[in-house]
Scaffold this motif. Structure first.
Motif, PDB file in Angstrom:
ATOM      1  N   THR A  19       0.831  -1.200   0.000  1.00 24.14           N
ATOM      2  CA  THR A  19       0.000   0.000   0.000  1.00 24.14           C
ATOM      3  C   THR A  19       0.868   1.253   0.000  1.00 24.14           C
ATOM      4  O   THR A  19       2.095   1.183   0.123  1.00 24.14           O
ATOM      5  CB  THR A  19      -0.914   0.038   1.239  1.00 24.14           C
ATOM      6  N   ILE A  20       0.215   2.388  -0.097  1.00 31.30           N
ATOM      7  CA  ILE A  20       0.886   3.674  -0.158  1.00 31.30           C
ATOM      8  C   ILE A  20       1.675   3.980   1.116  1.00 31.30           C
ATOM      9  O   ILE A  20       2.589   4.819   1.116  1.00 31.30           O
ATOM     10  CB  ILE A  20      -0.164   4.793  -0.415  1.00 31.30           C
ATOM     11  N   SER A  21       1.355   3.298   2.228  1.00 33.12           N
ATOM     12  CA  SER A  21       2.013   3.563   3.512  1.00 33.12           C
ATOM     13  C   SER A  21       3.328   2.812   3.683  1.00 33.12           C
ATOM     14  O   SER A  21       4.110   3.145   4.593  1.00 33.12           O
ATOM     15  CB  SER A  21       1.070   3.191   4.668  1.00 33.12           C
ATOM     16  N   ALA A  22       3.595   1.822   2.865  1.00 33.40           N
ATOM     17  CA  ALA A  22       4.770   0.969   3.052  1.00 33.40           C
ATOM     18  C   ALA A  22       6.084   1.753   3.082  1.00 33.40           C
ATOM     19  O   ALA A  22       6.920   1.527   3.973  1.00 33.40           O
ATOM     20  CB  ALA A  22       4.812  -0.116   1.987  1.00 33.40           C
ATOM     21  N   PRO A  23       6.329   2.687   2.139  1.00 31.85           N
ATOM     22  CA  PRO A  23       7.582   3.440   2.189  1.00 31.85           C
ATOM     23  C   PRO A  23       7.732   4.274   3.462  1.00 31.85           C
ATOM     24  O   PRO A  23       8.844   4.450   3.961  1.00 31.85           O
ATOM     25  CB  PRO A  23       7.505   4.331   0.950  1.00 31.85           C
ATOM     26  N   PHE A  24       6.621   4.787   3.974  1.00 34.17           N
ATOM     27  CA  PHE A  24       6.656   5.591   5.206  1.00 34.17           C
ATOM     28  C   PHE A  24       7.217   4.767   6.363  1.00 34.17           C
ATOM     29  O   PHE A  24       8.123   5.211   7.084  1.00 34.17           O
ATOM     30  CB  PHE A  24       5.253   6.099   5.536  1.00 34.17           C
ATOM     31  N   HIS A  25       6.686   3.563   6.541  1.00 37.60           N
ATOM     32  CA  HIS A  25       7.154   2.701   7.634  1.00 37.60           C
ATOM     33  C   HIS A  25       8.606   2.273   7.419  1.00 37.60           C
ATOM     34  O   HIS A  25       9.386   2.163   8.371  1.00 37.60           O
ATOM     35  CB  HIS A  25       6.251   1.475   7.751  1.00 37.60           C
ATOM     36  N   LEU A  26       8.976   2.058   6.171  1.00 38.97           N
ATOM     37  CA  LEU A  26      10.348   1.667   5.845  1.00 38.97           C
ATOM     38  C   LEU A  26      11.321   2.786   6.181  1.00 38.97           C
ATOM     39  O   LEU A  26      12.351   2.557   6.826  1.00 38.97           O
ATOM     40  CB  LEU A  26      10.442   1.313   4.367  1.00 38.97           C
ATOM     41  N   LEU A  27      11.026   3.993   5.758  1.00 36.02           N
ATOM     42  CA  LEU A  27      11.920   5.132   5.986  1.00 36.02           C
ATOM     43  C   LEU A  27      12.074   5.441   7.475  1.00 36.02           C
ATOM     44  O   LEU A  27      13.144   5.870   7.916  1.00 36.02           O
ATOM     45  CB  LEU A  27      11.397   6.363   5.244  1.00 36.02           C
ATOM     46  N   ARG A  28      11.033   5.211   8.234  1.00 37.90           N
ATOM     47  CA  ARG A  28      11.096   5.444   9.684  1.00 37.90           C
ATOM     48  C   ARG A  28      11.760   4.293  10.430  1.00 37.90           C
ATOM     49  O   ARG A  28      12.086   4.409  11.613  1.00 37.90           O
ATOM     50  CB  ARG A  28       9.689   5.665  10.245  1.00 37.90           C
ATOM     51  N   GLY A  29      11.958   3.162   9.740  1.00 38.97           N
ATOM     52  CA  GLY A  29      12.612   2.026  10.386  1.00 38.97           C
ATOM     53  C   GLY A  29      11.705   1.262  11.323  1.00 38.97           C
ATOM     54  O   GLY A  29      12.143   0.782  12.375  1.00 38.97           O
ATOM     55  N   LYS A  30      10.440   1.118  10.956  1.00 39.41           N
ATOM     56  CA  LYS A  30       9.494   0.383  11.791  1.00 39.41           C
ATOM     57  C   LYS A  30       9.933  -1.070  11.930  1.00 39.41           C
ATOM     58  O   LYS A  30      10.273  -1.720  10.955  1.00 39.41           O
ATOM     59  CB  LYS A  30       8.092   0.457  11.177  1.00 39.41           C
ATOM     60  N   PHE A  48      16.180   1.583   4.845  1.00 38.48           N
ATOM     61  CA  PHE A  48      15.555   1.278   6.138  1.00 38.48           C
ATOM     62  C   PHE A  48      16.045   2.238   7.229  1.00 38.48           C
ATOM     63  O   PHE A  48      17.228   2.324   7.522  1.00 38.48           O
ATOM     64  CB  PHE A  48      15.859  -0.168   6.545  1.00 38.48           C
ATOM     65  N   GLY A  49      15.094   2.963   7.808  1.00 39.85           N
ATOM     66  CA  GLY A  49      15.411   3.802   8.964  1.00 39.85           C
ATOM     67  C   GLY A  49      16.235   5.044   8.684  1.00 39.85           C
ATOM     68  O   GLY A  49      16.804   5.610   9.613  1.00 39.85           O
ATOM     69  N   ILE A  50      16.289   5.510   7.438  1.00 39.78           N
ATOM     70  CA  ILE A  50      17.126   6.687   7.169  1.00 39.78           C
ATOM     71  C   ILE A  50      16.458   7.976   7.644  1.00 39.78           C
ATOM     72  O   ILE A  50      17.128   9.004   7.810  1.00 39.78           O
ATOM     73  CB  ILE A  50      17.516   6.809   5.684  1.00 39.78           C
ATOM     74  N   GLY A 101      20.066   5.514  12.002  1.00 41.58           N
ATOM     75  CA  GLY A 101      20.055   6.740  12.783  1.00 41.58           C
ATOM     76  C   GLY A 101      21.293   6.946  13.636  1.00 41.58           C
ATOM     77  O   GLY A 101      21.528   8.049  14.146  1.00 41.58           O
ATOM     78  N   ASN A 102      22.108   5.908  13.811  1.00 44.30           N
ATOM     79  CA  ASN A 102      23.316   6.026  14.630  1.00 44.30           C
ATOM     80  C   ASN A 102      24.345   6.974  14.020  1.00 44.30           C
ATOM     81  O   ASN A 102      25.256   7.432  14.718  1.00 44.30           O
ATOM     82  CB  ASN A 102      23.970   4.655  14.840  1.00 44.30           C
ATOM     83  N   GLU A 103      24.209   7.254  12.717  1.00 46.23           N
ATOM     84  CA  GLU A 103      25.135   8.189  12.082  1.00 46.23           C
ATOM     85  C   GLU A 103      25.076   9.561  12.747  1.00 46.23           C
ATOM     86  O   GLU A 103      26.067  10.290  12.790  1.00 46.23           O
ATOM     87  CB  GLU A 103      24.851   8.320  10.582  1.00 46.23           C
ATOM     88  N   HIS A 104      23.915   9.901  13.303  1.00 45.75           N
ATOM     89  CA  HIS A 104      23.766  11.196  13.973  1.00 45.75           C
ATOM     90  C   HIS A 104      24.559  11.224  15.283  1.00 45.75           C
ATOM     91  O   HIS A 104      25.062  12.283  15.681  1.00 45.75           O
ATOM     92  CB  HIS A 104      22.294  11.491  14.238  1.00 45.75           C
ATOM     93  N   LEU A 105      24.662  10.080  15.957  1.00 43.50           N
ATOM     94  CA  LEU A 105      25.472  10.007  17.172  1.00 43.50           C
ATOM     95  C   LEU A 105      26.949  10.195  16.841  1.00 43.50           C
ATOM     96  O   LEU A 105      27.681  10.888  17.562  1.00 43.50           O
ATOM     97  CB  LEU A 105      25.248   8.662  17.876  1.00 43.50           C
ATOM     98  N   PHE A 106      27.390   9.586  15.753  1.00 48.66           N
ATOM     99  CA  PHE A 106      28.779   9.772  15.310  1.00 48.66           C
ATOM    100  C   PHE A 106      29.072  11.246  15.074  1.00 48.66           C
ATOM    101  O   PHE A 106      30.075  11.782  15.558  1.00 48.66           O
ATOM    102  CB  PHE A 106      29.025   8.981  14.026  1.00 48.66           C
ATOM    103  N   PHE A 107      28.196  11.929  14.344  1.00 51.16           N
ATOM    104  CA  PHE A 107      28.445  13.338  14.051  1.00 51.16           C
ATOM    105  C   PHE A 107      28.330  14.196  15.309  1.00 51.16           C
ATOM    106  O   PHE A 107      29.047  15.189  15.443  1.00 51.16           O
ATOM    107  CB  PHE A 107      27.488  13.857  12.981  1.00 51.16           C
ATOM    108  N   ALA A 108      27.443  13.816  16.222  1.00 55.94           N
ATOM    109  CA  ALA A 108      27.331  14.555  17.488  1.00 55.94           C
ATOM    110  C   ALA A 108      28.654  14.507  18.247  1.00 55.94           C
ATOM    111  O   ALA A 108      29.139  15.532  18.757  1.00 55.94           O
ATOM    112  CB  ALA A 108      26.205  13.974  18.336  1.00 55.94           C
TER     113      ALA A 108
END
Length: 344
Positions: A19-30, A48-50, A101-108
């Protein structure tokens, strides 16, 4: 436009079978069984999760833009069809499956180290840290002390590692520029997303995607070259996920490897059999050494792959109707693995 390209590419890989919602859940890393399954079946690991903080409002806005431009048609039940006139060349590289999302911790960590060393060089030790997280501040403090930052050589060594590793990273030049401009130092505040958006004349979401893509590419260089970039490698510790299984799937995998049957694991963990099967599919996706031959023969695997090719579908219901001799679990295992050469 970058965000729209990514969404359209995901839709294209899904072959109009979600469905149209599948990419949303993928990008959020559900972490749902369906989304994890889709990652393996449709080979969507990179996305996944970007965008773990992506809002549904922002997502719907971009979908509506695609609809208005005639690139996609959405039906009332959530299904969709794609037009063939969308150009999605030169897509940015991502490695969402291994960073999430851990890439943000590296940059922090890195940005606070750079800010600290910059102020030390200027002889100003009192400043407002760009990173407010106490855990990040503690980590950086320990890093600076253990690397004897007061000796004066740490700053130059770190700068050399940053310049050389970024040069080696095959990232978009604009993405590298965006990343560099995010650093702050003595009397240098660092660019905000809004400022970068204006400077590069791009949507803020696209700027953030450029930044994330660059971090993923850069981190892959750093994590594979500890000898060349020891300081950056240390800053990147525990950032890349080496065992990408969920905690629950990892527990099931451990019990299975100890010799317990799926039925026993289901009873022991008080989980439905379908949940345990989800975990085994997740294991097959992530461990190339895990043999699925204990659940399905090579001949049956070939039957699944042939059906996928002949009918141009990865829909489980359709494949089950074509291959009634196989269970949903067996079909999912083959789809998760992708080919017979890596199944044994």
């Amino acid at each position: 436009m970058i965000f729209q390209q990514i969404i359209w590419q995901i839709f294209h890989k899904l072959k109009e079978e979600r469905t149209i919602s599948a990419p949303f859940h993928l990008l959020r890393g559900k972490r749902s069984g369906q989304t994890i399954q889709d990652v393996g079946i449709f080979h969507l690991h990179q996305y996944f999760g970007i965008l773990p903080k992506l809002s549904r409002q922002k997502y719907d806005e971009e979908i509506n833009k695609l609809i208005d431009q005639g690139f996609i048609t959405v039906f009332e039940n959530g299904d969709y069809t794609l037009a063939n006139n969308f150009i999605s060349d030169n897509l940015l590289p991502f490695d969402g499956w291994h960073y999430r999302g851990n890439e943000h911790l590296f940059f922090a960590r890195l940005s606070l180290i750079v800010q600290s060393l910059s102020h030390k060089e200027a002889g100003v030790m009192a400043f407002i840290p760009i990173q407010k997280d106490p855990q990040v501040q503690k980590w950086v403090r320990n890093f600076l002390i253990s690397n004897e930052y007061q000796g004066g050589t740490l700053q130059q060594q770190l700068l050399n590692e940053i310049l050389i590793s970024l040069e080696e990273a095959e990232a978009d030049p604009i993405a590298k520029e965006v990343l560099i401009k995010r650093f702050a130092g003595y009397k240098i505040p660092g660019y905000t997303w809004q400022q970068l958006s204006i400077y590069e004349n791009k949507d803020e979401m696209d700027i953030q995607l450029l930044y994330i893509s660059c971090l993923h590419t850069w981190l892959n260089i750093i994590t594979l070259n500890e000898k060349d970039f020891p300081l950056l490698h240390k800053i990147a510790e525990d950032i890349r996920i080496h065992i990408p299984l969920s905690d629950s799937a990892f527990q099931t995998a451990q019990l299975f490897k100890e010799g317990h049957s799926l039925e026993n694991i289901s009873q022991y963990r008080r989980l439905k059999m379908s949940t345990i099967e989800d975990h085994i599919v997740e294991l097959a996706m992530n461990d190339p050494h895990f043999s699925i031959n204990q659940f399905i023969s090579n001949e049956e695997m070939e039957q699944v792959l042939t059906a996928v090719e002949d009918y141009d579908t990865r829909k489980l219901k359709v494949l089950r109707e074509i291959l009634p001799n196989l269970s949903y679990f067996q079909i999912r295992l083959v789809l998760a693995r992708g080919d017979t050469t890596s199944a044994t």
